[in-house]
Design an enzyme around this catalytic site. Structure first.
Site, mmCIF file in Angstrom:
data_model
loop_
_atom_site.group_PDB
_atom_site.id
_atom_site.type_symbol
_atom_site.label_atom_id
_atom_site.label_comp_id
_atom_site.label_asym_id
_atom_site.label_seq_id
_atom_site.Cartn_x
_atom_site.Cartn_y
_atom_site.Cartn_z
ATOM 1 N N GLU A 120 26.306 1.049 -3.371
ATOM 2 C CA GLU A 120 25.440 0.227 -4.211
ATOM 3 C C GLU A 120 23.987 0.532 -3.908
ATOM 4 O O GLU A 120 23.682 1.266 -2.965
ATOM 5 C CB GLU A 120 25.751 -1.253 -4.019
ATOM 6 C CG GLU A 120 25.528 -1.738 -2.611
ATOM 7 C CD GLU A 120 26.227 -3.074 -2.345
ATOM 8 O OE1 GLU A 120 25.657 -4.085 -2.771
ATOM 9 O OE2 GLU A 120 27.287 -3.087 -1.720
ATOM 10 N N LYS A 122 20.206 0.146 -2.687
ATOM 11 C CA LYS A 122 19.512 -0.546 -1.597
ATOM 12 C C LYS A 122 18.182 -1.029 -2.173
ATOM 13 O O LYS A 122 17.246 -0.245 -2.369
ATOM 14 C CB LYS A 122 19.294 0.408 -0.419
ATOM 15 C CG LYS A 122 18.572 -0.230 0.744
ATOM 16 C CD LYS A 122 18.765 0.609 1.996
ATOM 17 C CE LYS A 122 17.823 0.283 3.132
ATOM 18 N NZ LYS A 122 17.293 -1.036 3.239
ATOM 19 N N ASP A 124 14.634 -2.537 -2.771
ATOM 20 C CA ASP A 124 13.436 -2.488 -1.941
ATOM 21 C C ASP A 124 12.634 -3.770 -2.140
ATOM 22 O O ASP A 124 11.718 -3.828 -2.959
ATOM 23 C CB ASP A 124 12.607 -1.258 -2.341
ATOM 24 C CG ASP A 124 11.527 -0.965 -1.323
ATOM 25 O OD1 ASP A 124 11.536 -1.585 -0.244
ATOM 26 O OD2 ASP A 124 10.670 -0.112 -1.611
ATOM 27 N N TYR A 231 23.829 -9.301 -2.776
ATOM 28 C CA TYR A 231 24.684 -8.200 -2.322
ATOM 29 C C TYR A 231 25.683 -8.592 -1.242
ATOM 30 O O TYR A 231 26.369 -7.745 -0.699
ATOM 31 C CB TYR A 231 23.875 -6.997 -1.855
ATOM 32 C CG TYR A 231 22.777 -7.302 -0.840
ATOM 33 C CD1 TYR A 231 23.070 -7.795 0.415
ATOM 34 C CD2 TYR A 231 21.443 -7.064 -1.162
ATOM 35 C CE1 TYR A 231 22.076 -8.070 1.320
ATOM 36 C CE2 TYR A 231 20.435 -7.334 -0.251
ATOM 37 C CZ TYR A 231 20.760 -7.832 0.979
ATOM 38 O OH TYR A 231 19.772 -8.106 1.877
ATOM 39 N N LYS A 296 29.429 0.738 1.988
ATOM 40 C CA LYS A 296 30.189 -0.243 2.777
ATOM 41 C C LYS A 296 31.677 0.076 2.677
ATOM 42 O O LYS A 296 32.126 0.592 1.656
ATOM 43 C CB LYS A 296 29.970 -1.663 2.217
ATOM 44 C CG LYS A 296 28.531 -2.150 2.304
ATOM 45 C CD LYS A 296 28.319 -3.482 1.593
ATOM 46 C CE LYS A 296 26.821 -3.819 1.599
ATOM 47 N NZ LYS A 296 26.422 -4.802 0.610
ATOM 48 N N LYS A 320 18.686 6.437 3.165
ATOM 49 C CA LYS A 320 17.343 6.169 2.629
ATOM 50 C C LYS A 320 16.813 7.410 1.920
ATOM 51 O O LYS A 320 16.941 8.540 2.428
ATOM 52 C CB LYS A 320 16.395 5.799 3.769
ATOM 53 C CG LYS A 320 16.830 4.547 4.511
ATOM 54 C CD LYS A 320 15.917 3.392 4.264
ATOM 55 C CE LYS A 320 14.781 3.375 5.248
ATOM 56 N NZ LYS A 320 13.875 2.240 4.995
ATOM 57 N N CYS A 414 -26.493 12.992 -2.063
ATOM 58 C CA CYS A 414 -25.825 11.967 -2.874
ATOM 59 C C CYS A 414 -25.663 12.483 -4.304
ATOM 60 O O CYS A 414 -26.639 12.925 -4.914
ATOM 61 C CB CYS A 414 -26.652 10.687 -2.862
ATOM 62 S SG CYS A 414 -25.972 9.430 -3.971
ATOM 63 N N CYS A 417 -28.116 10.179 -6.606
ATOM 64 C CA CYS A 417 -29.579 10.108 -6.517
ATOM 65 C C CYS A 417 -30.180 11.282 -5.763
ATOM 66 O O CYS A 417 -31.402 11.368 -5.633
ATOM 67 C CB CYS A 417 -30.002 8.783 -5.880
ATOM 68 S SG CYS A 417 -29.597 8.670 -4.122
ATOM 69 N N CYS A 432 -24.994 7.386 1.672
ATOM 70 C CA CYS A 432 -26.277 7.633 1.025
ATOM 71 C C CYS A 432 -27.199 6.524 1.512
ATOM 72 O O CYS A 432 -26.926 5.339 1.283
ATOM 73 C CB CYS A 432 -26.129 7.575 -0.493
ATOM 74 S SG CYS A 432 -27.736 7.437 -1.305
ATOM 75 N N CYS A 438 -30.541 3.870 -5.367
ATOM 76 C CA CYS A 438 -29.369 4.616 -5.819
ATOM 77 C C CYS A 438 -28.560 3.709 -6.749
ATOM 78 O O CYS A 438 -28.058 2.654 -6.336
ATOM 79 C CB CYS A 438 -28.566 5.037 -4.586
ATOM 80 S SG CYS A 438 -27.065 5.944 -4.958
#
Ligand code: IVH
Length: 677
Positions: A120, A122, A124, A231, A296, A320, A414, A417, A432, A438
């Site tokens: 089945e 899993k 999350d 489950y 299982k 997994k 930057c 600017c 910056c 700026c």
């Protein structure tokens, strides 16, 4: 007989029962069978009628009423409760070979007994246990550490797929375990909403599901559209249950649980492998996240024979999935300038499909990250997305590197600017330094200042601020408080400001003067000072004057304020422009000290020793809270101590001293109950 008891409540009771039964059935059809039997309006009308009746006749209200689905009750805290049956975890692996070994070992242990497996999904999400008595939901508890979890019953009742009352036949006393997941569509809608309100989006659906179940406001939990995937069934010895896991899960579906239709019985390793391969490929087609497959042994009587290892059963194992990873060309790098001047390099990628969404951009964090990864111009990058919604650059796909590729050269000026960037010693990021000239820094600071979690000036979004800035009306956040009505009217090209919206804006600005000091401090936008930090600083120093006068060492005394932050705060307040800004804001009427919070005398005369960590308070906050309620805080238990307030992981010495002196020990929930009646 008095007048009131003479009123006949029978018709109300009957109507309430009828409404509850109808709403339960409609809810079931909608969430379990995807069938709408009435319009949304009709459903809402029935729900309101029941809510009104419950308000009118609280003594007749059922604790499992469908109105609980809407939430509304406010949790004070989540009581810790012990699981009746421990919640075990599963052994897990990322390798198919280990699944082959597991299968062979199981077959060997079962020594010729015929058996099969179930495979089945899993899920999350967040594992919870639901206990039912006589078909009614009694309690919902999170997994916690497997032995003790949090009682989240009120919030669980708002999850539409958790039955409040079971149907058909069911054991009198048993527990259903499963995972609460946040379906992708609802998760993304909620995150978009959060972003539009200036809240941090959740990193992934799992964190969001867990956060939702721990919300104090159950009505907010109800809005989160969580899904429960059962489950497992647990029951006291002697309870009659089907003899296979698959039949138990089928039974859950007959009781009214929404069982995902993907469980398969597999007879051998080839069928198990086919199931795993299928879902590894198809998992992003599901409406919710899974992080693997659970295998299982189907025949429950064999479980005892297989037994347990230290912390997981031998009759099940989890496979997994690896985080999904793709390679895609880096087309260019953009450099974003944040409100504090920090530069963030962002990879612009050739769009690529990954984990359910198209990825176009990913952060490259800072110059060190680019150097460490050894990224060259023209490279393809490896992008990964595990449970995370945000894609991560995990490396360079060196097979794709063009001949003679040169390392990426980090910018020295930057991008907005042109000012040469600086990099403070010990810090990984470039900045910056042209804070006042700026553009993105100026607008970013204004936006942050006005945002919901800061000064909450509702009608002052990015567009308006840009407009006020280009009109020369607002350069610094203090200018917001000098705006006059006649300056605002008619401003803007297309969406000009009209009388009404000018008034609204001025009213919102006025209202912001009541925003508490800690949020004013956060709104100032000091580097490294987030919401939590601002709160701690405000609580510690109490006034802006004390904060401005603090030395670096004093600043570092505050919980969670490290050297780097202390230095940044000190430097910020040492700047004459910033001091002048504070004065202008003070003159405008902003809160520059903590308000004395109304307490009560529920702890009058009590001497309290505090130990451990708390869910709702930092250490400073709990001390301040005790004082607000008239209590005193002492550092170690003595004959004068009234009680020891123990959070998570309390100091063993304090505990044993308290025990020796016969001092009462109370937990956070009990503390809240005493101080918040
Ligand atoms: S069975 C005694 N089945 O994965 C073991 N668990 O590491 C009962 N999970 O704690 C668990 N989907 O939170 C089982 N279909 C599934 C599951 C599942 C997700 C979670 C569960 C458990 C963890 C195992």
């Amino acid at each position: 007989m008095d007048l009131f008891s003479a009123i006949d409540t029978e018709p109300a009771r009957q109507r309430m029962e009828q409404l509850a039964a109808d709403l339960d059935r409609l809810n079931y059809e909608y969430y379990m069978n995807d069938r709408s039997l009435v319009s949304d309006e009709e459903f809402d009308r029935m729900m309101r009628e029941l809510q009104d009746l419950e308000a009118q006749y609280p003594e007749l209200a059922n604790p499992l009423s469908p109105t609980k689905r809407v939430g509304g009750e406010v949790n004070k805290s989540f009581r810790q409760v012990e699981h009746r049956f421990p919640m075990l975890s599963l052994g897990n692996t990322y390798s198919i070979e280990e699944i082959e070994e597991y299968e062979a070992r199981t077959r060997r242990l079962l020594d010729g007994t015929p058996f099969s497996y179930t495979c089945e999904l899993k899920y999350d999400g967040v594992a919870i246990g639901l206990s039912y008595r006589h078909g009614q939901l009694r309690q919902a508890v999170t997994r916690g550490n497997g032995t003790v979890g949090d009682d989240i019953t009120t919030n669980a009742k708002t999850v539409a797929t958790i039955p409040l009352r079971l149907q058909g036949e069911y054991p009198d006393d048993f527990e259903v375990r499963g995972e609460v997941v946040y379906p992708f569509a609802a998760f993304e809608a909620m995150n978009r909403q959060r972003e539009s309100e200036g809240d941090e989006p959740f990193a992934n659906p799992r964190n969001a599901a867990s956060g939702s179940l721990k919300l104090l406001d159950s009505a907010e939990c109800a809005r989160r559209k969580l899904l429960f995937c059962p489950y497992f069934v647990m029951a006291p010895a002697g309870t009659a249950l089907p003899a296979t896991h698959s039949a138990r899960v089928d039974w859950l579906s007959q009781m009214g649980f929404r069982v995902q239709p993907f469980l398969r019985e597999c007879k051998d390793i080839d069928e198990i492998k086919a199931y795993i391969e299928h879902w590894d490929r198809e998992r992003w087609q599901l409406p919710f996240g899974i992080d693997g497959i659970v295998i299982k042994v189907n025949q429950v009587p064999l479980w005892d024979q297989l037994g347990l290892t230290a912390k997981s059963p031998r009759w099940a194992i989890a496979f997994k999935f690896k985080a999904e990873r793709v390679s895609t060309p880096l087309e260019s790098i953009s450099y974003q300038v944040g409100r504090t001047g920090i530069i963030t390099p962002v990879a612009n990628l050739r769009p690529v499909w990954l984990g359910g969404t198209t990825v176009r951009r990913a952060t490259l964090v800072n110059a060190d990250f680019i150097a460490k990864m050894g990224i060259c111009v023209g490279d393809s990058l490896l992008i990964e997305k595990g449970g995370e919604i945000i894609p991560k650059v995990v490396g360079v796909d060196t097979d794709q590197r063009p001949a003679g590729a040169m390392p990426v050269q980090y910018i020295v000026r930057c991008p907005e600017c042109g000012t040469p960037l600086v990099r403070a010693e010990g810090e990984a990021g470039h900045y910056c330094p042209n804070a006042d000239g700026c553009h993105p820094q100026i607008i970013g600071r204004l936006e942050h200042f006005a945002s919901r979690r800061a000064m909450n000036i509702d009608s002052l979004g990015p567009e308006r601020l840009e407009m006020l800035y280009s009109a020369g009306l607002v350069r610094s956040v203090a200018d917001i408080y000098s705006l006059r009505r006649e300056q605002l009217i008619g401003l803007g090209d297309e969406a000009t400001i009209q009388d009404k919206s000018a008034d609204n804006l001025l009213a919102a600005i006025e209202a912001s003067k009541q925003v508490p000091f800690e949020r004013v401090l956060f709104a100032l936008g000091l580097r490294y000072v987030g919401e939590v930090g601002a709160k701690k600083l405000a609580l510690y120093f109490k006034t802006v004057d004390a904060l401005m006068a603090a030395t670096e060492e004093e600043l570092a005394q505050v919980e969670d304020v490290g050297q780097v932050t202390a230095r940044a705060i000190y430097a910020w307040f040492s700047d004459a422009n910033h001091r002048q800004l504070v004065e202008r804001l003070r003159a405008a009427g902003l809160q520059m000290q903590v308000a004395t919070v109304e307490g009560d005398d529920s702890l009058a005369g009590a001497v309290i020793v505090v130990s451990g960590t708390f869910e709702h308070f930092s250490r400073d906050e709990i001390k301040a809270d005790i004082e607000r309620h008239g209590g005193k805080v002492a550092s170690s238990p003595s004959s004068k101590t009234t009680f020891l307030l123990a959070g998570a992981k309390p100091g063993p010495e304090k505990l044993s001293k308290a025990a020796k002196l016969g001092i009462e020990v109370i937990d956070e929930a009990a503390y809240l109950a005493r101080t918040r009646k």
